[in-house]
Design a protein around this motif. Structure first.
Motif, PDB file in Angstrom:
ATOM      1  N   GLY A 153     -14.326  -6.686  -9.334  1.00 29.40           N
ATOM      2  CA  GLY A 153     -13.196  -7.720  -9.774  1.00 29.40           C
ATOM      3  C   GLY A 153     -11.709  -7.207  -9.773  1.00 29.40           C
ATOM      4  O   GLY A 153     -11.580  -5.980  -9.514  1.00 29.40           O
ATOM      5  N   SER A 154     -10.767  -8.114 -10.283  1.00 28.92           N
ATOM      6  CA  SER A 154      -9.545  -7.497 -10.025  1.00 28.92           C
ATOM      7  C   SER A 154      -9.038  -6.797 -11.256  1.00 28.92           C
ATOM      8  O   SER A 154      -9.878  -6.467 -12.152  1.00 28.92           O
ATOM      9  N   ASP A 155      -8.051  -6.172 -11.214  1.00 20.47           N
ATOM     10  CA  ASP A 155      -7.727  -5.261 -12.388  1.00 20.47           C
ATOM     11  C   ASP A 155      -7.607  -5.918 -13.629  1.00 20.47           C
ATOM     12  O   ASP A 155      -8.000  -5.250 -14.553  1.00 20.47           O
ATOM     13  N   SER A 156      -6.987  -7.040 -13.703  1.00 21.28           N
ATOM     14  CA  SER A 156      -7.052  -7.865 -14.862  1.00 21.28           C
ATOM     15  C   SER A 156      -8.330  -8.033 -15.447  1.00 21.28           C
ATOM     16  O   SER A 156      -8.747  -8.328 -16.585  1.00 21.28           O
ATOM     17  N   PHE A 157      -9.236  -8.253 -14.480  1.00 24.37           N
ATOM     18  CA  PHE A 157     -10.532  -8.535 -15.034  1.00 24.37           C
ATOM     19  C   PHE A 157     -11.514  -7.246 -15.570  1.00 24.37           C
ATOM     20  O   PHE A 157     -12.009  -7.397 -16.508  1.00 24.37           O
ATOM     21  N   ARG A 211      -5.879   1.268 -10.540  1.00 29.17           N
ATOM     22  CA  ARG A 211      -7.112   0.662 -10.392  1.00 29.17           C
ATOM     23  C   ARG A 211      -8.429   1.716 -10.285  1.00 29.17           C
ATOM     24  O   ARG A 211      -9.416   1.458 -10.968  1.00 29.17           O
ATOM     25  N   MET A 212      -8.162   3.104  -9.914  1.00 24.89           N
ATOM     26  CA  MET A 212      -9.249   4.027  -9.979  1.00 24.89           C
ATOM     27  C   MET A 212      -9.487   4.153 -11.269  1.00 24.89           C
ATOM     28  O   MET A 212     -10.645   4.497 -11.458  1.00 24.89           O
ATOM     29  N   GLN A 213      -8.705   4.418 -12.305  1.00 18.54           N
ATOM     30  CA  GLN A 213      -9.047   4.931 -13.607  1.00 18.54           C
ATOM     31  C   GLN A 213      -9.639   3.957 -13.939  1.00 18.54           C
ATOM     32  O   GLN A 213     -10.560   4.114 -14.960  1.00 18.54           O
ATOM     33  N   LEU A 214      -9.271   2.409 -13.946  1.00 18.08           N
ATOM     34  CA  LEU A 214      -9.791   1.403 -14.612  1.00 18.08           C
ATOM     35  C   LEU A 214     -11.564   1.596 -13.960  1.00 18.08           C
ATOM     36  O   LEU A 214     -12.427   1.038 -14.775  1.00 18.08           O
ATOM     37  N   ILE A 215     -11.550   1.653 -12.796  1.00 16.36           N
ATOM     38  CA  ILE A 215     -13.052   1.750 -12.132  1.00 16.36           C
ATOM     39  C   ILE A 215     -13.845   2.988 -12.883  1.00 16.36           C
ATOM     40  O   ILE A 215     -14.925   2.622 -13.390  1.00 16.36           O
ATOM     41  N   ASN A 216     -13.185   3.812 -13.063  1.00 15.43           N
ATOM     42  CA  ASN A 216     -14.070   5.118 -13.601  1.00 15.43           C
ATOM     43  C   ASN A 216     -14.274   4.767 -15.170  1.00 15.43           C
ATOM     44  O   ASN A 216     -15.337   5.164 -15.617  1.00 15.43           O
ATOM     45  N   MET A 217     -13.333   4.199 -15.816  1.00 12.37           N
ATOM     46  CA  MET A 217     -13.799   3.923 -17.338  1.00 12.37           C
ATOM     47  C   MET A 217     -14.814   2.728 -17.346  1.00 12.37           C
ATOM     48  O   MET A 217     -15.656   2.860 -18.106  1.00 12.37           O
ATOM     49  N   CYS A 218     -14.768   1.901 -16.365  1.00 13.99           N
ATOM     50  CA  CYS A 218     -15.881   1.050 -16.408  1.00 13.99           C
ATOM     51  C   CYS A 218     -17.384   1.548 -16.070  1.00 13.99           C
ATOM     52  O   CYS A 218     -18.167   1.364 -16.962  1.00 13.99           O
ATOM     53  N   LYS A 219     -17.133   2.535 -15.231  1.00 10.59           N
ATOM     54  CA  LYS A 219     -18.477   3.207 -14.804  1.00 10.59           C
ATOM     55  C   LYS A 219     -18.790   4.139 -16.130  1.00 10.59           C
ATOM     56  O   LYS A 219     -20.147   4.097 -16.504  1.00 10.59           O
ATOM     57  N   TYR A 220     -18.021   4.709 -16.744  1.00 10.76           N
ATOM     58  CA  TYR A 220     -18.130   5.244 -18.094  1.00 10.76           C
ATOM     59  C   TYR A 220     -18.787   4.577 -19.145  1.00 10.76           C
ATOM     60  O   TYR A 220     -19.553   5.074 -19.858  1.00 10.76           O
ATOM     61  N   MET A 221     -18.397   3.182 -19.262  1.00  9.21           N
ATOM     62  CA  MET A 221     -18.867   2.570 -20.192  1.00  9.21           C
ATOM     63  C   MET A 221     -19.987   1.468 -19.665  1.00  9.21           C
ATOM     64  O   MET A 221     -20.028   0.629 -20.438  1.00  9.21           O
ATOM     65  N   SER A 222     -20.666   1.832 -18.788  1.00  5.35           N
ATOM     66  CA  SER A 222     -21.799   1.155 -18.043  1.00  5.35           C
ATOM     67  C   SER A 222     -21.259  -0.449 -17.780  1.00  5.35           C
ATOM     68  O   SER A 222     -22.125  -1.289 -18.031  1.00  5.35           O
ATOM     69  N   ILE A 223     -20.144  -0.556 -17.243  1.00  7.33           N
ATOM     70  CA  ILE A 223     -19.729  -1.831 -17.041  1.00  7.33           C
ATOM     71  C   ILE A 223     -19.514  -2.101 -15.436  1.00  7.33           C
ATOM     72  O   ILE A 223     -19.311  -1.025 -14.715  1.00  7.33           O
ATOM     73  N   ALA A 224     -19.999  -2.993 -14.722  1.00 11.83           N
ATOM     74  CA  ALA A 224     -19.964  -3.323 -13.227  1.00 11.83           C
ATOM     75  C   ALA A 224     -18.501  -3.331 -13.029  1.00 11.83           C
ATOM     76  O   ALA A 224     -17.696  -3.915 -13.166  1.00 11.83           O
ATOM     77  N   PRO A 225     -17.976  -2.253 -11.955  1.00  7.02           N
ATOM     78  CA  PRO A 225     -16.695  -2.184 -11.728  1.00  7.02           C
ATOM     79  C   PRO A 225     -16.176  -2.965 -10.687  1.00  7.02           C
ATOM     80  O   PRO A 225     -15.445  -2.582  -9.746  1.00  7.02           O
TER      81      PRO A 225
END
Length: 190
Positions: free
Chosen positions: A135-139, A119-133
């Motif tokens: 929701g669930s992991d699948s989202f 999850r933490m890597q997914l959140i960081n990837m979302c921040k990197y790509m300017s996506i609001a982090p």
């Protein structure tokens, strides 16, 4: 006039909205750039660790058994050494052909795919790509896949139309969306 900078420092809301928007957007852009640099450094370190681990495993296999020079272990060791050279070239900012990048990208299909990321890597990837982090992991995975698909489609359109058809502002936005340097460059440097 002399006290104006001090007053603005203490009371930032005194600044007119026209100046405030440009300053805030510039500060936001700087913060995003710093976070993207940190993420890129993390990914570079991860790739280097994977290459070193692969090289170490190949060397251990080679030492444990008396294999011929053209064995799988020696090929893996050579491949890991080539990957470390590739990473050094990338860090130095040298131009790397697309086929070489694709060759090494294939090694990370199992370890660095979105499905295996915590999850933490997914959140960081979302921040990197300017996506609001949020929701669930699948989202988060869905949002990342959607953004990557949009970027691929945009790349195809740019390839079809040509870079010359884009304005400097469009080029800057395209570079920002892909996590590339976008400030302080002339149109030819893009």
């Amino acid at each position: 006039e002399f006290a104006l900078p001090f007053a603005l420092r203490i009371f930032p809301n005194m600044l007119p909205s026209t100046f405030q928007d440009s300053l805030k957007s510039e500060e936001t852009m700087k913060r995003e750039l710093q976070s993207r640099i940190a993420m890129a450094q993390f990914f570079q370190e991860t790739m280097e660790e994977l290459a070193k681990e692969q090289k170490r495993i190949a060397a251990n296999r080679k030492e444990g058994t008396d294999e011929p020079a053209d064995s799988i272990a020696s090929k893996q060791e050579a491949c890991a050494a080539d990957m470390l050279k590739f990473l050094d070239r990338a860090r130095k900012g040298e131009m790397i052909p697309a086929d070489v990048i694709i060759q090494y990208a294939n090694y990370f299909q199992d370890d660095l795919t979105l499905d295996n990321m915590p999850r933490m890597q997914l959140i960081n990837m979302c921040k990197y790509m300017s996506i609001a982090p949020y929701g669930s992991d699948s989202f988060l995975r869905f949002q990342l896949r959607h953004r990557i698909r949009l970027l691929k489609e945009d790349d195809q359109r740019i390839l079809w139309e040509g870079i010359d058809s884009l304005t400097k502002m469009e080029l800057r936005e395209a570079c920002q969306e892909r996590g590339m340097r976008s400030t302080g460059l002339s149109k030819e440097a893009y």
